[in-house]
Design a protein around this motif. Structure first.
Motif, PDB file in Angstrom:
ATOM      1  N   LYS A  99       0.892  -1.035  -0.224  1.00 22.62           N
ATOM      2  CA  LYS A  99       0.041   0.016  -0.001  1.00 22.62           C
ATOM      3  C   LYS A  99       0.876   1.181   0.002  1.00 22.62           C
ATOM      4  O   LYS A  99       2.110   1.193   0.761  1.00 22.62           O
ATOM      5  N   SER A 113      -9.598   7.781   6.299  1.00 22.50           N
ATOM      6  CA  SER A 113     -10.185   8.177   5.270  1.00 22.50           C
ATOM      7  C   SER A 113     -11.558   8.301   5.551  1.00 22.50           C
ATOM      8  O   SER A 113     -12.620   8.712   4.960  1.00 22.50           O
ATOM      9  N   ARG A 132      -4.882   4.508  11.181  1.00 26.29           N
ATOM     10  CA  ARG A 132      -5.068   3.825   9.959  1.00 26.29           C
ATOM     11  C   ARG A 132      -6.685   3.577   9.763  1.00 26.29           C
ATOM     12  O   ARG A 132      -7.308   3.233  10.424  1.00 26.29           O
ATOM     13  N   GLY A 133      -6.755   3.894   8.435  1.00 28.34           N
ATOM     14  CA  GLY A 133      -8.057   3.607   7.673  1.00 28.34           C
ATOM     15  C   GLY A 133      -8.965   4.806   8.007  1.00 28.34           C
ATOM     16  O   GLY A 133     -10.182   4.733   7.899  1.00 28.34           O
ATOM     17  N   GLU A 148      -2.964  10.159   0.212  1.00 30.04           N
ATOM     18  CA  GLU A 148      -4.168  10.550  -0.226  1.00 30.04           C
ATOM     19  C   GLU A 148      -4.142  11.876  -0.806  1.00 30.04           C
ATOM     20  O   GLU A 148      -4.698  12.292  -1.984  1.00 30.04           O
ATOM     21  N   THR A 153       0.577   4.087   1.404  1.00 30.32           N
ATOM     22  CA  THR A 153       0.675   4.697   2.855  1.00 30.32           C
ATOM     23  C   THR A 153       1.903   3.902   3.637  1.00 30.32           C
ATOM     24  O   THR A 153       2.727   4.390   4.207  1.00 30.32           O
TER      25      THR A 153
HETATM   26  N1  ASP Z   1      -4.209   5.514   3.418  1.00 29.60           N
HETATM   27  C1  ASP Z   1      -4.744   5.384   5.043  1.00 29.60           C
HETATM   28  C2  ASP Z   1      -4.246   3.691   5.465  1.00 29.60           C
HETATM   29  O1  ASP Z   1      -3.981   3.062   4.791  1.00 29.60           O
HETATM   30  C3  ASP Z   1      -6.032   5.738   5.420  1.00 29.60           C
HETATM   31  C4  ASP Z   1      -7.183   5.415   4.645  1.00 29.60           C
HETATM   32  O2  ASP Z   1      -6.887   4.484   3.600  1.00 29.60           O
HETATM   33  O3  ASP Z   1      -8.269   5.220   4.978  1.00 29.60           O
HETATM   34  O4  ASP Z   1      -4.599   3.645   6.752  1.00 29.60           O
END
Ligand code: ASP
Length: 438
Positions: free
Chosen positions: A49, A187, A184-185, A116, A51
């Motif tokens: 990923k 978004s 994390r996560g 992002e 990120t």
């Molecule tokens: N890119 C970030 C992550 O991998 C946020 C997201 O995707 O929501 O955690």
């Protein structure tokens, strides 16, 4: 015209083909006016990923390692998306700037957030939408917690200036202007913040699954999908719900009573799961909405005669747990007994110090710790109205030869939480699922 906020996760924006699919979903419904984008996710299972790659760059810089070759892989991800889309868009300057800023130690969150940022710039260009940088509309407080009200005002004001826009997910800014990310996560949380600010009719969260399943597919083969779930039920199911949707995403939309629809970018024909504020209008097909669970818990049993008559007893226990940063996940009590279910990982390393201290502050007759427990939460708005649900759950579990260690029924009658030994975890979930669903 109705207004929808749409958020696309990392796998939905992993490469140019997915970008095209995302654009066709957006263009298929003119009410999809505000788009929140994640960083490019995995294209195949052993992919990286973006990120994660950015976090790696940050760590390499801290170790004084040369990031030139590794950073090139990130550059390639973005340039291949742009090439695949066939747009005339030069982001080499942005990529160079980000690399230099990372080397100049602009911080871990700055590095992570650029995934992002870049993806949203490209998506805005491809769609012909405006770009709103999240750093100007999402704010954190001095103590690093999210500043909801300041954000809501600024976001509202900014959105009003744009008919259609793309907003990068995951980050905002601190009072001193530096970049700060959600966990994390995150978004998903950004999408919810945008939906609240524009009072959207719906927040669509597009991901790579067609919503929530009634149970973990690793335990139940092809579990039924959940078509409708309330905010509160989802919170109770958060033991496994969090893998589909960030736990905190409920809170901003809850303020305005906006529904969230989990949709699958690869199967837009699927209706997905609707997460709604109340469900009076929606009858659930099954008495239970879902089953969730997790391993890795311990129970601390504190015994003391007449503890109920002693003022401040519970307070002393909680203070002690607090001091050692141990969370109580569930609590059960008897006349002379109080049992705290806590995460094993938080207790284990502190056990030798914590138990003597708990003895000291409570003057308990006996304190014992039972480890290796799993929690299973059976959740359903239908349980309140239906007699005999508990009897069915426990008969099914007992027929499966499982020994129940503890039971906690929430006062809302929305859930029953059962503690069992870890070795019985899968069996318990299967027994309950088969009783109610099959
Ligand atoms: N890119 C970030 C992550 O991998 C946020 C997201 O995707 O929501 O955690």
């Amino acid at each position: 015209m109705s207004l929808k906020v749409v958020k696309f996760g990392g796998t939905s924006l992993a490469d140019a083909e997915h970008f095209k699919q995302v654009a066709s979903i957006i263009k298929a419904d003119p009410s999809r006016r505000y788009v929140v984008a994640s960083a490019p996710g995995k294209r195949i299972s052993n992919d990286e990923k973006v990120t994660d790659m950015l976090y790696n760059c940050y760590n390499m810089i801290r170790r004084h390692e040369d990031i030139t070759d590794y950073y090139k892989k990130i550059v390639d991800r973005y340039t291949s998306i742009i090439a695949g889309l066939g747009i005339n868009f030069d982001i080499t300057g942005e990529l160079e700037y980000i690399k230099n800023a990372m080397m100049a130690r602009s911080g871990r969150d700055f590095a992570a957030s650029r995934g992002e940022y870049l993806n949203s710039l490209i998506l805005a260009k491809y769609l012909g939408f405006d770009f709103i940088d999240a750093e100007n509309v999402i704010f954190f407080k001095e103590n690093s917690t999210f500043d909801e009200e300041r954000t809501n005002l600024a976001m509202k004001e900014e959105l009003a200036k744009h008919e259609r826009a793309v907003i990068p997910g995951f980050y905002g800014s601190m009072p001193n202007g530096t970049i700060k990310t959600f966990s994390r996560g995150g978004s998903d949380v950004t999408g919810s913040i945008v939906a609240r600010a524009c009072c959207a009719d719906l927040y669509e969260n597009w991901t790579d699954v067609s919503g929530f399943m009634m149970a973990d597919p690793r335990i139940i083969k092809n579990p039924l999908p959940i078509s409708m779930i309330t905010y509160k039920e989802l919170r109770e199911l958060s033991y496994n719900g969090a893998t589909v949707l960030h736990e905190d995403s409920i809170f901003p939309v809850q303020k305005e009573g906006i529904a969230i629809n989990i949709r699958n970018t690869n199967h837009p024909e699927d209706a997905g799961t609707m997460i709604v504020p109340f469900a009076q209008d929606y009858n659930s097909e099954h008495v239970i909405t879902g089953i969730a669970g997790k391993k890795g818990f311990s129970v601390i049993n504190i015994e003391k005669n007449h503890m109920g008559a002693e003022f401040g007893f519970a307070m002393r226990v909680f203070k002690c747990l607090d001091q050692y940063e141990i969370h109580t996940e569930h609590l059960a009590s008897g006349i002379d007994l109080m049992s705290h279910i806590v995460p094993e990982a938080e207790l284990n390393s502190k056990l030798d110090e914590f138990i003597p201290e708990l003895h000291r502050v409570t003057d308990a007759d006996n304190i014992s710790v039972d480890t290796g427990l799993a929690l299973v939460a059976v959740v359903g708005r239908g349980m309140k109205e239906t007699k005999g649900t508990a009897a069915r759950i426990f008969t099914a579990i007992s027929n499966a030869n499982v020994n129940v260690r503890m039971i906690d029924q929430g006062a809302s009658e929305l859930n029953i939480v059962i503690a069992v030994y870890e070795s019985d975890y899968e069996k318990t979930i299967e027994a309950i699922y088969n009783e109610f669903v099959k």
